[in-house]
Each structure stands twice: as C-alpha cells, then as structure tokens.
Motif scaffolding. Structure first.
Motif, mmCIF file in Angstrom:
data_model
loop_
_atom_site.group_PDB
_atom_site.id
_atom_site.type_symbol
_atom_site.label_atom_id
_atom_site.label_comp_id
_atom_site.label_asym_id
_atom_site.label_seq_id
_atom_site.Cartn_x
_atom_site.Cartn_y
_atom_site.Cartn_z
ATOM 1 N N MET A 26 0.780 -1.242 -0.087
ATOM 2 C CA MET A 26 -0.243 -0.083 0.014
ATOM 3 C C MET A 26 0.807 1.266 0.050
ATOM 4 O O MET A 26 1.771 1.211 0.660
ATOM 5 N N ASN A 27 0.594 2.188 -0.911
ATOM 6 C CA ASN A 27 1.278 3.547 -0.981
ATOM 7 C C ASN A 27 2.873 3.254 -1.174
ATOM 8 O O ASN A 27 3.623 4.042 -0.808
ATOM 9 N N GLY A 28 3.330 2.309 -2.042
ATOM 10 C CA GLY A 28 4.349 2.153 -2.259
ATOM 11 C C GLY A 28 5.371 1.559 -1.267
ATOM 12 O O GLY A 28 6.529 1.240 -1.050
ATOM 13 N N LEU A 31 14.572 -4.168 0.196
ATOM 14 C CA LEU A 31 13.555 -3.952 -0.545
ATOM 15 C C LEU A 31 13.649 -3.164 -1.681
ATOM 16 O O LEU A 31 14.254 -1.694 -1.505
ATOM 17 N N VAL A 32 13.596 -3.459 -2.956
ATOM 18 C CA VAL A 32 14.007 -2.701 -4.261
ATOM 19 C C VAL A 32 12.769 -1.825 -4.848
ATOM 20 O O VAL A 32 12.592 -0.455 -4.647
ATOM 21 N N ALA A 33 11.564 -2.547 -4.901
ATOM 22 C CA ALA A 33 10.288 -2.036 -5.161
ATOM 23 C C ALA A 33 9.016 -2.673 -4.740
ATOM 24 O O ALA A 33 9.217 -3.747 -4.522
ATOM 25 N N ALA A 34 7.936 -1.932 -4.712
ATOM 26 C CA ALA A 34 6.808 -2.576 -4.269
ATOM 27 C C ALA A 34 5.640 -2.261 -5.189
ATOM 28 O O ALA A 34 5.534 -1.233 -5.713
ATOM 29 N N ARG A 35 4.981 -3.397 -5.645
ATOM 30 C CA ARG A 35 4.110 -3.290 -6.850
ATOM 31 C C ARG A 35 3.074 -3.762 -6.293
ATOM 32 O O ARG A 35 2.770 -4.540 -5.316
ATOM 33 N N SER A 36 1.746 -3.635 -7.267
ATOM 34 C CA SER A 36 0.370 -4.325 -6.633
ATOM 35 C C SER A 36 0.435 -5.845 -6.419
ATOM 36 O O SER A 36 -0.398 -6.160 -5.843
ATOM 37 N N TYR A 37 1.132 -6.510 -7.360
ATOM 38 C CA TYR A 37 1.192 -7.896 -7.291
ATOM 39 C C TYR A 37 2.195 -8.559 -6.500
ATOM 40 O O TYR A 37 2.226 -9.695 -6.174
ATOM 41 N N GLY A 38 3.125 -7.510 -5.919
ATOM 42 C CA GLY A 38 3.999 -8.195 -4.881
ATOM 43 C C GLY A 38 5.476 -7.333 -4.800
ATOM 44 O O GLY A 38 5.085 -5.963 -4.950
ATOM 45 N N LEU A 70 2.453 -11.329 -3.796
ATOM 46 C CA LEU A 70 1.747 -10.832 -2.491
ATOM 47 C C LEU A 70 1.003 -12.383 -1.953
ATOM 48 O O LEU A 70 0.493 -12.800 -2.756
ATOM 49 N N GLY A 71 0.973 -12.106 -0.597
ATOM 50 C CA GLY A 71 0.144 -13.475 -0.108
ATOM 51 C C GLY A 71 1.316 -14.536 0.363
ATOM 52 O O GLY A 71 0.939 -15.374 1.045
ATOM 53 N N GLY A 72 2.149 -14.826 -0.534
ATOM 54 C CA GLY A 72 3.369 -15.876 -0.294
ATOM 55 C C GLY A 72 2.580 -17.253 -0.689
ATOM 56 O O GLY A 72 1.526 -17.306 -1.400
ATOM 57 N N ARG A 73 2.932 -18.207 0.308
ATOM 58 C CA ARG A 73 2.594 -19.516 0.339
ATOM 59 C C ARG A 73 1.324 -19.719 1.135
ATOM 60 O O ARG A 73 1.463 -19.486 2.307
ATOM 61 N N TRP A 94 6.046 -2.762 8.423
ATOM 62 C CA TRP A 94 5.846 -1.825 7.112
ATOM 63 C C TRP A 94 7.456 -1.759 6.713
ATOM 64 O O TRP A 94 8.333 -1.196 7.502
ATOM 65 N N VAL A 95 7.657 -1.912 5.503
ATOM 66 C CA VAL A 95 9.027 -1.630 4.856
ATOM 67 C C VAL A 95 9.011 -0.699 3.728
ATOM 68 O O VAL A 95 8.133 -0.950 2.792
#
Length: 135
Positions: free
Chosen positions: A78-80, A100-107, A121-124, A88-89
C-alpha cells in the motif's frame, strides 16, 4: 595368623584339654601355606548403578543439515510500502539479508547478494491449515 593358632593350641593344652592334634603338624602346615603362592585374583567388574552405560553400537551422527533459508512473506502492499513479516518496509530498507527494491500491486522485488527476486503478494498459502482451523 600362625602365632594366633599356636597360641590357641598352647592355651588349650595348658587347660587340660585332651587334644589329639599334633602341634608340630599344624605348625608345618602354616609354614607351607606361607611359601605357596596364592592364585591370581580375577578382575571382577563391580556393578555401579550410577555409572553411565556405554553405547552398544557406536555410530557416527549424520551432519546436521544447513538451516533452510527463510524467505520473507509479503502480506500487503500500500502506498509504495510493503507489509513484510509483520512490519511496514519502504524501498531501500532491509528485511534480514534482503533489501526491498520496489513495491508493486502484485508483490515486491527484493535483492539479495546482487540477485533480484520477486515475492508475490500473500506468499505461500497452506489450505489444510486454513481448513482445519476452528473459529
């Protein structure tokens, strides 16, 4: 010991006891006993209930496997920023050995030792554990 036996025989003979024992024969038996070697003693192992038992079979223990590398689990983005392993990272911050390099909506994209890895996102998800849980 020899003196004690001779003394006993002498006292008994003075007391008037009728002994049909030849004192010289008894003394010679004691003399021969002192000259003969005693048989060797056997080395008996005495049971000790407090001694730790020796293992019956000696086996080499297998080497412990290397601990499995733990991959962080992404719960939300959320919000990058990303919610990874309960905190929160923001991009550029570290999660253990990962950055952490980048945060996207899918992971998220993390980097470790120069390699970039995509964590979904959600992992296993373990469906059996979710199904067996009681509310």
């Amino acid at each position: 010991m020899k003196r004690a036996a001779l003394f006993l025989l002498a006292v008994l003979s003075l007391m008037g006891a009728d002994l049909s024992i030849d004192v010289q024969a008894v003394a010679s038996k004691f003399d021969r006993l002192g000259k003969t070697p005693l048989p060797p003693t056997l080395d008996f192992h005495v049971y000790d209930p407090f001694r730790r038992a020796k293992p019956l079979i000696k086996t080499a223990r297998p080497a412990a496997p290397a601990p499995a590398e733990r991959v962080p689990t992404v719960s939300a983005v959320m919000n990058g920023r990303a919610f990874i392993d309960g905190r929160w990272v923001a991009p550029g911050q570290h999660i253990g050995a990962y950055r952490l390099v980048a945060a996207r909506s899918y992971g998220v994209i993390v980097e470790r030792a120069g390699r970039k890895i995509l964590l979904r996102l959600g992992g296993r998800k373990n469906l059996l554990k979710l199904k067996d849980m009681k509310p």
